[in-house]
Motif scaffolding. Structure first.
Motif, PDB file in Angstrom:
ATOM      1  N   LEU A 173     110.300 -13.084  46.864  1.00  0.00           N
ATOM      2  CA  LEU A 173     108.884 -13.500  46.161  1.00  0.00           C
ATOM      3  C   LEU A 173     107.814 -13.284  47.101  1.00  0.00           C
ATOM      4  N   ALA A 174     108.011 -13.622  48.098  1.00  0.00           N
ATOM      5  CA  ALA A 174     107.057 -13.228  49.170  1.00  0.00           C
ATOM      6  C   ALA A 174     107.145 -11.867  49.770  1.00  0.00           C
ATOM      7  N   LEU A 175     108.029 -11.148  49.607  1.00  0.00           N
ATOM      8  CA  LEU A 175     108.016  -9.299  49.914  1.00  0.00           C
ATOM      9  C   LEU A 175     106.903  -8.672  48.982  1.00  0.00           C
ATOM     10  N   ILE A 176     107.539  -9.659  47.562  1.00  0.00           N
ATOM     11  CA  ILE A 176     106.779  -9.201  46.532  1.00  0.00           C
ATOM     12  C   ILE A 176     105.326  -8.799  46.242  1.00  0.00           C
ATOM     13  N   ALA A 177     104.545 -10.227  46.925  1.00  0.00           N
ATOM     14  CA  ALA A 177     102.815 -11.165  47.148  1.00  0.00           C
ATOM     15  C   ALA A 177     102.657 -10.231  47.966  1.00  0.00           C
ATOM     16  N   TYR A 178     103.208 -10.352  48.987  1.00  0.00           N
ATOM     17  CA  TYR A 178     102.755  -9.558  50.456  1.00  0.00           C
ATOM     18  C   TYR A 178     102.343  -7.934  49.931  1.00  0.00           C
ATOM     19  N   GLN A 179     102.903  -7.436  49.146  1.00  0.00           N
ATOM     20  CA  GLN A 179     102.615  -6.293  48.883  1.00  0.00           C
ATOM     21  C   GLN A 179     101.772  -6.083  48.228  1.00  0.00           C
ATOM     22  N   ALA A 180     101.589  -7.471  47.168  1.00  0.00           N
ATOM     23  CA  ALA A 180     100.619  -7.165  45.687  1.00  0.00           C
ATOM     24  C   ALA A 180      99.635  -7.208  46.895  1.00  0.00           C
ATOM     25  N   ALA A 192      97.816 -13.668  46.848  1.00  0.00           N
ATOM     26  CA  ALA A 192      98.604 -13.748  47.090  1.00  0.00           C
ATOM     27  C   ALA A 192      99.795 -14.027  48.698  1.00  0.00           C
ATOM     28  N   ILE A 193      98.259 -13.903  49.519  1.00  0.00           N
ATOM     29  CA  ILE A 193      99.248 -14.131  50.552  1.00  0.00           C
ATOM     30  C   ILE A 193      98.961 -15.947  50.796  1.00  0.00           C
ATOM     31  N   THR A 194      98.726 -16.639  49.800  1.00  0.00           N
ATOM     32  CA  THR A 194      98.855 -18.140  49.355  1.00  0.00           C
ATOM     33  C   THR A 194     100.840 -18.075  48.716  1.00  0.00           C
ATOM     34  N   ALA A 195     100.918 -17.635  48.080  1.00  0.00           N
ATOM     35  CA  ALA A 195     101.802 -17.443  47.278  1.00  0.00           C
ATOM     36  C   ALA A 195     103.311 -17.068  48.189  1.00  0.00           C
TER      37      ALA A 195
END
Length: 326
Positions: A173-180, A192-195
């Motif tokens: 989830l961290a990787l997906i949110a960071y890429q998004a 997204a960064i918060t997630a």
């Protein structure tokens, strides 16, 4: 996008004029004041929601009031009534929190209720552009795996019942949110960064619990095993030493990457959990004796000096700071 500048030093070096420095300082002061107001509003929202849910006689009433407040906040936000934007966001956040509290109370903390709350908080976070709700949505997702906290007199507790799944799922989830975050506008990038940041906290919590007690993989075993006895379900499948070693490797890799790309928040996170990991393993094995405390402090100070020297060498003088988005 945020960067950190030493205004006084830049003026002394002639890289900024006094007028430019004053302008940047004024902007920074405004941003600091806005941050303080947002922090106060955040605490106020949580307090109001908690008190309201406690005063409302039934969970269903809390759900109804929460939906009403959320609808009012949505109407203000969608119609973009500028002078009431803050009120709209407050209504959205309070409504979502009341709805979530009512659903959890009505469902007695069941998996279904936590899934509903997770989805509701996620939708509300996007509608209200609320980092608080986005963080709560991620925490609600962890509760679906049994994560919880507790408090008794002068004692705080943290429970992660599925360390392996917690590490794997929230790393993804961290990787997906960071890429998004790279593909979103500023407001949604912040969400997204918060997630991603909240997910990384949970990843470290999973490693921490696993490094102490290992992981019996209860959820996976309960799906496949015919023997559902307590002794079998609680037998350690992944030993604590595996978590301890992997956690150290992950922290080292994340720290090196964060230093290279100037991710200040991640550097701080790695430093905090590296200290927690070190002291946890140190005192688990040596106990809390005067000598172990002394040696532990010396080792930590030496590590801090080494990190400071490495950080100084990693950024040559005059190198322009990169934006720190993580």
């Amino acid at each position: 996008m945020k960067i950190t500048l030493d205004i006084s030093k830049l003026v002394e070096e002639g890289k900024l004029t006094r007028e430019e420095a004053d302008r940047l300082t004024a902007l920074a002061a405004h941003d600091t004041g806005s941050f303080g107001v947002n922090v106060l509003i955040g605490f106020g929202v949580v307090a109001i929601a908690a008190g309201a849910v406690a005063l409302v006689p039934t969970p269903l009433t809390a759900v109804g009031l929460g939906l009403a407040l959320f609808a009012a906040g949505s109407a203000i936000t969608i119609n973009r009534v500028q002078q009431w934007v803050l009120l709209g966001q407050i209504c959205l956040v309070i409504g979502a929190l009341m709805f979530g509290g009512g659903v959890i109370a009505y469902g007695a903390g069941s998996l279904a209720s936590m899934l509903i709350v997770m989805g509701a908080f996620g939708i509300a976070a996007i509608a209200a552009r609320s980092s608080l709700l986005m963080a709560l949505a991620v925490l609600a997702a962890s509760a679906c795996l049994g994560a919880r906290t507790g408090y008794s007199h002068a004692v705080y507790s943290l429970a992660i019942f599925e360390p392996t799944l917690t590490v794997m799922l929230f790393s993804a989830l961290a990787l997906i949110a960071y890429q998004a975050s790279h593909r979103l506008s500023d407001d949604y990038e912040r969400l997204a960064i918060t997630a991603a940041r909240t997910s990384l906290l949970l990843v470290n919590f999973g490693f921490w619990i696993g490094s102490l007690w290992g992981d019996p993989l209860m959820l996976i075993r309960s799906m496949n095993a015919k023997d559902a006895s307590l002794a079998f379900m609680t037998k350690t499948a992944i030993p604590a030493s595996v978590f301890s070693i992997l956690w150290a490797v992950v922290l080292l890799g994340a720290g090196i990457w964060a230093l290279q790309v100037n991710r200040r928040w991640l550097v701080n996170l790695v430093a905090v959990f590296a200290g927690i990991h070190f002291y946890t393993q140190w005192f688990e094995r040596l106990g809390a004796t005067p000598l172990s405390v002394l040696l532990g402090g010396l080792v930590m100070l030496a590590s801090a000096v080494g990190l400071w020297i490495f950080n100084g060498r990693a950024r040559p003088p005059g190198l322009r700071a990169k934006p720190s988005r993580f």
